[in-house]
Design an enzyme around this catalytic site. Structure first.
Site, PDB file in Angstrom:
ATOM      1  N   ARG A 120       0.944  -1.171   0.145  1.00 33.43           N
ATOM      2  CA  ARG A 120       0.086  -0.016  -0.201  1.00 33.43           C
ATOM      3  C   ARG A 120       0.907   1.297   0.005  1.00 33.43           C
ATOM      4  NH1 ARG A 120      -2.436  -3.440   3.509  1.00 33.43           N
ATOM      5  NH2 ARG A 120      -4.512  -4.401   2.652  1.00 33.43           N
ATOM      6  N   LYS A 142       3.205  11.584 -10.872  1.00 36.66           N
ATOM      7  CA  LYS A 142       2.326  10.578 -11.681  1.00 36.66           C
ATOM      8  C   LYS A 142       3.102   9.246 -12.002  1.00 36.66           C
ATOM      9  CE  LYS A 142      -0.179  13.597 -14.976  1.00 36.66           C
ATOM     10  NZ  LYS A 142      -0.575  13.470 -16.205  1.00 36.66           N
ATOM     11  N   GLU A 184      10.077  18.976 -24.917  1.00 39.76           N
ATOM     12  CA  GLU A 184       9.096  19.319 -23.663  1.00 39.76           C
ATOM     13  C   GLU A 184       9.776  20.656 -22.887  1.00 39.76           C
ATOM     14  OE1 GLU A 184       6.618  17.992 -22.539  1.00 39.76           O
ATOM     15  OE2 GLU A 184       6.927  15.691 -23.366  1.00 39.76           O
ATOM     16  N   LYS A 220       7.029  23.392 -13.341  1.00 40.09           N
ATOM     17  CA  LYS A 220       6.094  22.126 -12.978  1.00 40.09           C
ATOM     18  C   LYS A 220       5.621  22.239 -11.807  1.00 40.09           C
ATOM     19  CE  LYS A 220       5.109  17.312 -14.238  1.00 40.09           C
ATOM     20  NZ  LYS A 220       5.467  16.172 -14.618  1.00 40.09           N
ATOM     21  N   GLU A 230      -4.641  16.841 -11.088  1.00 36.90           N
ATOM     22  CA  GLU A 230      -4.789  17.126 -12.691  1.00 36.90           C
ATOM     23  C   GLU A 230      -6.303  17.305 -12.691  1.00 36.90           C
ATOM     24  OE1 GLU A 230      -3.574  14.372 -15.405  1.00 36.90           O
ATOM     25  OE2 GLU A 230      -2.774  15.932 -16.644  1.00 36.90           O
ATOM     26  N   ARG A 234      -3.270  22.280 -14.110  1.00 32.47           N
ATOM     27  CA  ARG A 234      -2.194  21.400 -14.474  1.00 32.47           C
ATOM     28  C   ARG A 234      -2.174  21.205 -16.137  1.00 32.47           C
ATOM     29  NH1 ARG A 234       0.419  16.365 -11.052  1.00 32.47           N
ATOM     30  NH2 ARG A 234       1.914  15.650 -12.393  1.00 32.47           N
ATOM     31  N   ASN A 238      -0.238  20.080 -20.939  1.00 32.77           N
ATOM     32  CA  ASN A 238      -0.396  19.410 -22.170  1.00 32.77           C
ATOM     33  C   ASN A 238      -0.383  20.106 -23.319  1.00 32.77           C
ATOM     34  OD1 ASN A 238      -0.986  17.067 -20.870  1.00 32.77           O
ATOM     35  ND2 ASN A 238      -3.188  17.562 -20.342  1.00 32.77           N
ATOM     36  N   HIS A 241       0.111  18.355 -26.507  1.00 30.33           N
ATOM     37  CA  HIS A 241       0.048  16.888 -26.580  1.00 30.33           C
ATOM     38  C   HIS A 241      -1.246  16.403 -26.876  1.00 30.33           C
ATOM     39  CE1 HIS A 241       3.496  17.506 -23.681  1.00 30.33           C
ATOM     40  NE2 HIS A 241       3.422  16.152 -23.518  1.00 30.33           N
ATOM     41  N   HIS A 245      -0.286  13.228 -29.104  1.00 30.02           N
ATOM     42  CA  HIS A 245      -0.565  11.997 -28.680  1.00 30.02           C
ATOM     43  C   HIS A 245      -1.329  11.302 -29.981  1.00 30.02           C
ATOM     44  CE1 HIS A 245      -0.876  12.829 -24.007  1.00 30.02           C
ATOM     45  NE2 HIS A 245       0.144  12.416 -24.329  1.00 30.02           N
ATOM     46  N   HIS A 257       7.780  10.409 -28.476  1.00 29.08           N
ATOM     47  CA  HIS A 257       6.744  11.516 -27.911  1.00 29.08           C
ATOM     48  C   HIS A 257       7.334  12.966 -28.106  1.00 29.08           C
ATOM     49  CE1 HIS A 257       4.177  12.806 -24.922  1.00 29.08           C
ATOM     50  NE2 HIS A 257       5.139  13.565 -24.323  1.00 29.08           N
TER      51      HIS A 257
END
Ligand code: NAD
Ligand code: ZN
Length: 352
Positions: A120, A142, A184, A220, A230, A234, A238, A241, A245, A257
């Site tokens: 956990r 993340k 990025e 960030k 998010e 946030r 993106n 993106h 994507h 990417h």
């Protein structure tokens, strides 16, 4: 050395500087007061830096366990994850111990997810070794692995206890990975800091890693502190993106990417000027910088298939999608539009 504090649900430091691997053991021990360190790395990174990390952890009095998997996105899967947690169990790792990710975003994501779920949740430390991991994946908590039907489909928000960016590890980074990281970095300048944008435009990022990475990490950090899970702000991260994507997906993930995001940024910036959101010339300035870093501006995919692929992005909600639309260099708006408007943006972005 620079130190940046992140005040998320868990507060932690991000350290950056040259040669930090030497003292990583002490830093890990101070941050986690643990007995055992379970190091995860990949087949490219471990031979380069694994020995140095082990020596440092042992010097700090930690018992070290190691798990090395085949480099590449295809290892970010359930079976590598399950081997890691089984090995953690065999090593007798408890919540008083620590998992250490030594590598790029793939290593960070799978190790973070293992740490988030084993017993956990146990502490974990990120030691990023790619430019992308330095400025993006190692910060913000993340963690995820891929499922057969999609990237990052199984994951958790789980903040690290410490991030150590040893900038000397970037010396061995392949050119393509450098470029991916630069895409990025350009994104950070483009959505929120015109000074950073000008700095990237003027000199290669590699000539001042410490300051460039620190600025991206601060940016960030700022959005993560405002919106750790998010829900809204946030989303600025993106930029580029949504269409990025779509390119990755349509190419069967053969286009990296960073390259996809670069093209995605060009599409949305071009559309932003054409549709009156952004000042004239905004898209041209972006293209100049993308070209400087040898990043691609165009895609072979058509407007309709791109709009459809973008509509399948996980960021859509109730038929609406939030687009990050530049309004100039270093400024952007979050624009919520019906998913059906994606075609309009794709066409205005120069796709046929
Ligand atoms: N968690 C997040 O917030 C977040 C954000 C962005 C991306 N990601 C994830 O990150 C992953 C991409 O990360 P990445 O671009 O770092 O890829 P990666 O981890 O696959 O690393 C790229 C390649 O470089 C090699 N490498 C790493 N460091 C090296 C070094 N110092 N010297 C030589 N070779 C080195 C790796 O072995 C690999 O072959 C994706 O899975 C993506 O989903 C996560
Ligand atoms: Zn990205």
């Amino acid at each position: 050395m620079k130190k940046i504090r992140v005040n998320a649900s868990k507060a932690y430091d991000i350290l950056m500087g040259e040669g930090l691997l030497e003292g990583a053991g002490e830093a890990v021990k101070n941050a986690c007061s643990c007995q055992k360190a379970f190091v995860v790395s990949d087949t490219n990174v471990f031979p380069l830096y694994g020995e140095k990390l082990r020596a440092s952890l042992e010097k700090a009095g930690l018992e070290v366990f190691e798990y090395v998997f085949e480099a590449g996105e295809s290892s970010k899967n359930v079976s590598v994850y399950s081997e890691i947690v089984e090995k953690m169990c065999l090593a007798g790792l408890t919540r008083g111990d620590v998992a250490v990710a030594l590598g790029g975003g793939v290593v960070g994501d799978v190790t973070g997810f293992a740490a988030a779920t084993y017993r956990r949740g146990i502490p974990f430390v990120q030691i990023p070794t790619t430019l992308l991991a330095d400025v993006d994946s190692s910060v913000g908590g993340k963690t995820a692995i891929d499922l057969a039907n999609g990237k990052n489909q199984l994951g958790a928000f789980w903040q690290p206890s410490l991030v150590i960016c040893d900038l000397l590890t970037l010396d061995t980074l392949p050119t393509e990975e450098y470029q991916n990281g630069c895409a990025e970095i350009i994104k950070y300048g483009m959505y929120g800091d015109s000074n950073l944008f000008e700095k990237i435009a003027a000199g290669p990022v590699s000539s001042d890693y410490e300051n460039v990475i620190a600025r991206c990490v601060e940016m960030k950090r700022d959005v993560v502190e405002k919106d750790e899970f998010e829900q809204g702000p946030r989303m600025v991260l993106n930029l580029g993106h949504t269409f990025g994507h779509a390119i990755e997906k349509l190419s069967g993930y053969s286009i990296p990417h960073g390259e996809a995001v670069a093209t995605g940024m060009n599409i949305i910036a071009t559309a932003a000027v054409k549709l009156g959101y952004a000042k004239t010339g905004t898209d041209e300035k972006l293209r100049e910088v993308l070209k400087k870093y040898d990043l691609p501006l165009e895609t072979e995919f058509g407007a309709a298939e791109m709009a459809e692929a973008a509509a399948g992005d996980k960021k859509t909600l109730g038929g609406m999608i939030t687009l990050v639309v530049p309004t100039g260099i270093g400024v952007c708006d979050l624009v919520k539009v019906p998913v059906s408007d994606l075609l309009k943006f794709a066409l205005a972005g120069g796709l046929r």
